[in-house]
Design an enzyme around this catalytic site. Structure first.
Site: not given
Ligand code: FAD
Length: 676
Positions: A439, A629, A674, A676
Site C-alpha cells: 500500500s 487497513c 485495504d 491483507w
C-alpha cells in the site's frame, strides 16, 4: 586456382562461422516464440480456434493474482493429461475474447480455478471475463464445467468469485459435471482443500464419466536445449531481465504502460529503518519515478518485483546438484504449442533460479508426491511417497518445520542431491516468482514523483535456520547497504541485478490501481484505522489532506487510530504525526493503542475506537467515511464489530441491524478496507 594459406584460413573461418550461425538458428529460432508470449499467440485471441487447432478437449481456466491459482491450474492440467489421457490446456482469461465462449462444445470439459481478491473482487486477469459473464453472457447450455474457488475466510466476501462463477454458469444453463470446491487460505488449508476437491473430481471422471486412470508420469510440455554457442556474454541472453525489452533495449524503458508484464526500473533514493527494536525491522522506502511516465494516486498499491536471496539460491542449487550449470545458456522449445514460455529465452539456469522461480516459500504435499519418481535412490523415493501421501506426517515433518522445496528434498534424501529431476520439470512445476504488493504510503498530491512504501521485514528463526520473506528482506538488504547501516542482513541479494541494471538501488515496480480512496469532497470527515503497517496508505491520505488544505480547501475532521506493540520500539512515523497535527490544526486527532504497554491488559485499536464512541457516532451522523487497513485475519473483523457496536448504541438499534448498516456503508464506499 589453388588457395594460398591466407585464403584457406579465411575460408575455414567463414565456413565455421556459417555452420555456427546455421546451428544457432536451428537451436535458437529468432522468431517470437523464443520467449514470454501468451500461450494463445498461435491462434490469436480466439479460444475456439486454439482448441481446435491444438486438438484439446479439456480447458483449465485460472483467475490468479499472486500465482497460486495459476500454479494449481498448471498442475491440474498436467495431471489430467497424464492420468486420464485428456488433451488439456491451461487458459489465462486475459489471453482470449469471450464472444464465442457460449459455443464451446459440450464434449470439452472446463475447469475454473478462480481466486477472490480484495473485497470480493475478481483477479486482474479475470476482471473482463467476470464483467462479460455478468452483463453479456446469455446461453451457456453447451458448457460442461466445474469450479474451485480460492479464498480467505477472514475476508467478508469469502470466495465470492468461485461462488459467483458457479451460480452464474448454472443460471445460464451450463452443466456442472463434478462437485464445486472451495479452499480457505485463512485457515491455512488451501492446499489440502484443493487436493480433497481434486480427488473427488478424479473419482467423478473415473466412476461417472468412465475415464480410465493411469499412473501419473511426467509428460514434459517444454524441451530444454543447452547452447554450445551462446554464453552469458552474448547480449541476447537473458540474465534475469524483467522482460525482453530490457534485453533488446529497443523500447524506451521510461515509457509505460507499466503493468504485470512490463515494470519500471525505479531507483530507491531514500530508505530508512523505522523500528528501534533489535529483533524486528520495518523499512520506509522511497522510489523515484520522476524520469518515467509511471503515475499513481494516493491509496494505490505498488507491486515490487522480487529476486531470490543468495542463501536460498545456494540451498536450491545444492538440492538439485546444479552447481556447474549456473552460467550455462539454454533455450526452451514448446512441445505443446498452448504452453506459454514463462520468461525470456535464451537464458541461464542461474537467472531462472534467481529471478523466476518461487524457491523459498512453503512446499505443497502434491509437489512432494509428484517429484518422488525423480528421487536419487529407492530409500528417498519411499520416504518422499510416505511423507507426500500422508497429510499428518507431511504437516508434522515438513509444514511445521517451515521447509521450502530444497529443505524438504534434502531432508527426504538425507542430503543427497536430486540430480535426476529435469530442469524443465522445475520450470513447469515450481511456482513462478510474483510481484508483492505494498500500500503506497505517500501522497500523489504532495509528492507526484516519489512513491513511498512501508514494509515490515518477514523473518523467523526455526531450529537455527532463517525462514525469510523474499521482497521484504531484499528491501532491508538495500536499506542496509544504502545507509551503510551496522544492521546485519539475515539474507543477502545480488543488488546489481542482471548486467548491473539494478545498480544504484533500482528495482522493477509497477502500480496497481486501488479503490481505496478518500472522498472527493475534502470537507467530509474521515475515520482512519491502521495498526502496524496498515497505517501506510493512511499516512498518504493525511498528507493528501494537508496538501488540499494548502490548496485552499476546508478539511473535514480526520481521526487516526493507530496501534503497535510499544511506543518506543515500533511506533511507525512517530515523529511525523505531531507535524501533521500542526498542519491540520484541530481537525486532526490521533489515538494510539500500545498492546504491550500494560502486561496485564492488551489494548488494540478496536478498544480505542469504542472509547471514542460519542465522537465517532456524531461524525458518522454527519456522513463520515471509515477506512480500515492492515491485518485481515483478526483486526479488520474486530474493528468492524466495534463500529457496529457504536452504531447500535448511538442509534438505538440491534447489533444485527447495525451490522447490516455497516455492510450498506461498504456498498456505498463509506466503509473501505485495504486488508491483507
Ligand atoms: P514472502 O516471500 O511472500 O513470504 C510470505 C511469508 O511466508 C513470510 O512471512 C515468510 O517469512 C514466510 N515463509 C517463507 N518461507 C516459508 C516456508 N518455507 N514455510 C513457511 N513460511 C514461509 N506488507 C507490508 O509490510 N506493508 C504494506 O503496506 C503492505 N501492503 C499490502 C497491500 C496489499 C494489497 C497486499 C495484498 C499485501 C500487502 N502487504 C504489505 C503484504 C506484502 O504484499 C507481502 O505479502 C509481505 O511483505 C511479505 O512479502 P515477502 O516477499 O517478504 O514474503
Amino acid at each position: 586456382m589453388a588457395l594460398d594459406t591466407l585464403d584457406l584460413s579465411v575460408f575455414i573461418a567463414l565456413a565455421v562461422a556459417v555452420l555456427a550461425y546455421l546451428a544457432k538458428q536451428k537451436l535458437f529460432p529468432t522468431k517470437d516464440d523464443s520467449g514470454f508470449l501468451p500461450a494463445s499467440s498461435n491462434s490469436g485471441r480466439n479460444l475456439l480456434e486454439t482448441i481446435k487447432r491444438n486438438g484439446k478437449n479439456t480447458l483449465v481456466f485460472y483467475g490468479s493474482q499472486t500465482g497460486t491459482a495459476e500454479d494449481y491450474a498448471s498442475k491440474l492440467s498436467k495431471e489430467l493429461s497424464s492420468r486420464f489421457g485428456l488433451k488439456s490446456m491451461t487458459v489465462d482469461f486475459s489471453d482470449y475474447d469471450f464472444d464465442n465462449f457460449g459455443d464451446i462444445p459440450n464434449d470439452i470439459l472446463c475447469f475454473y480455478l478462480v481466486a477472490t481478491y480484495g473485497e470480493g473482487e475478481p483477479t486482474d486477469n479475470a476482471n473482463e471475463f467476470v464483467e462479460w459473464l455478468e452483463n453479456e453472457a446469455d446461453n451457456l447450455s453447451s458448457l460442461k464445467y466445474t469450479v474451485f474457488g480460492l479464498g480467505n475466510s477472514t475476508y467478508e466476501f469469502y470466495n465470492s468469485m468461485g461462488r459467483k462463477l458457479n451460480e452464474k454458469f448454472e443460471e445460464l444453463g451450463a452443466e456442472r459435471f463434478a462437485t464445486y470446491g472451495e479452499g480457505d487460505d485463512g485457515k491455512g488449508t488451501l492446499d489440502e482443500d484443493f487436493l480433497t476437491w481434486k480427488e473427488s473430481v478424479f473419482d467423478t471422471l473415473k466412476n461417472e464419466l468412465d475415464f480410465e486412470e493411469k499412473e501419473l508420469t511426467y509428460e514434459p510440455g517444454l524441451k530444454l536445449e543447452e547452447s554450445d554457442f551462446l554464453t552469458i556474454d552474448d547480449s541476447e541472453v537473458s540474465l534475469g531481465e524483467p522482460n525482453k525489452s530490457y534485453i533488446t533495449g529497443t523500447k524506451d524503458l521510461s515509457k509505460g504502460p507499466f503493468d504485470h508484464s512490463h515494470p519500471y526500473l525505479a531507483q530507491i533514493t531514500k530508505s530508512r529503518e523505522l523500528f528501534t527494536s533489535n529483533d524486528r525491522s520495518c523499512v520506509h522506502i522511497e522510489f523515484d519515478i520522476s524520469n518515467s511516465n509511471l503515475r499513481y494516486s494516493t491509496g494505490d498499491h505498488l507491486a515490487v518485483w522480487p529476486s531470490n536471496s543468495n542463501e536460498n539460491i545456494e540451498t536450491f542449487i545444492k538440492a538439485f546438484g546444479l552447481e556447474s550449470k549456473n552460467d550455462t545458456v539454454f533455450q526452451l522449445k514448446k512441445l505443446d504449442p498452448t504452453i506459454a514460455i514463462p520468461f525470456p529465452t535464451p537464458i541461464t539456469y542461474g537467472a531462472v533460479i534467481r529471478h523466476h522461480l518461487e524457491i523459498s516459500g512453503p512446499v505443497s504435499r502434491q509437489f512432494l508426491s509428484a517429484i518422488a519418481s525423480f528421487a536419487p535412490d529407492d530409500a528417498s523415493k519411499q520416504r518422499a511417497n510416505k511423507i507426500g501421501n500422508d497429510k499428518a506426517i507431511f504437516a508434522q515433518e515438513i509444514t511445521q518445520n517451515l521447509f521450502n522445496i530444497a529443505d524438504t528434498l534434502l531432508y527426504v534424501s538425507q542430503g543427497k542431491p536430486w540430480t535426476k529431476v529435469p530442469f524443465e520439470y522445475l520450470i513447469e512445476n515450481v511456482a513462478h516468482l510474483q510481484p508483492r504488493y505494498y500500500s503506497i504510503s505517500s501522497s500523489s498530491l504532495s509528492e507526484k514523483t516519489t512513491i513511498n512504501v512501508t514494509a515490515v521485514i518477514e523473518t523467523e528463526k526455526k531450529d537455527n535456520r532463517w525462514v525469510t520473506g523474499v521482497v521484504t528482506n531484499l528491501l532491508k538488504n538495500i536499506e542496509i547497504v544504502q545507509n551503510k547501516s551496522s544492521d546485519k542482513p539475515v539474507v543477502t541479494y545480488d543488488l546489481k541485478g542482471p548486467r548491473g541494471k539494478f545498480s544504484n538501488f533500482k528495482l522493477p515496480v509497477h502500480v496497481r490501481r486501488s479503490t481505496f480512496k478518500l472522498p472527493s469532497n475534502p470537507n467530509i470527515p474521515v475515520i482512519l484505522v491502521g495498526p502496524g503497517t496498515g497505517v501506510a496508505p493512511l499516512r498518504g491520505f493525511i498528507r493528501d489532506r494537508i496538501q488540499q488544505k494548502k490548496n485552499g480547501s476546508t478539511i473535514g475532521e480526520t481521526l487516526l487510530f493507530y496501534g503497535c506493540r510499544n511506543e518506543n520500539e515500533d511506533f511507525l512515523y512517530k515523529e511525523e504525526w505531531p507535524e501533521y497535527a500542526k498542519e491540520l490544526g484541530e481537525s486532526f486527532e490521533i489515538f494510539t493503542a500500545f498492546s504491550r504497554h500494560d502486561p496485564n491488559k492488551k489494548v488494540y485499536v478496536q478498544h480505542k475506537i469504542l472509547e471514542q464512541k460519542d465522537k465517532i457516532n456524531k461524525l458518522l451522523e454527519s456522513g463520515a467515511f471509515i477506512y480500515v487497513c492492515g491485518d485481515a485475519s483478526h483486526m479488520a473483523r474486530d474493528v468492524q464489530a466495534s463500529f457496529s457496536k457504536i452504531l447500535a448504541e448511538g442509534r438505538g438499534i440491534s447489533e444485527e441491524k447495525a451490522g447490516e448498516l455497516v455492510r450498506s456503508f461498504k456498498v456505498q464506499n463509506r466503509y473501505q478496507e485495504d486488508v491483507w
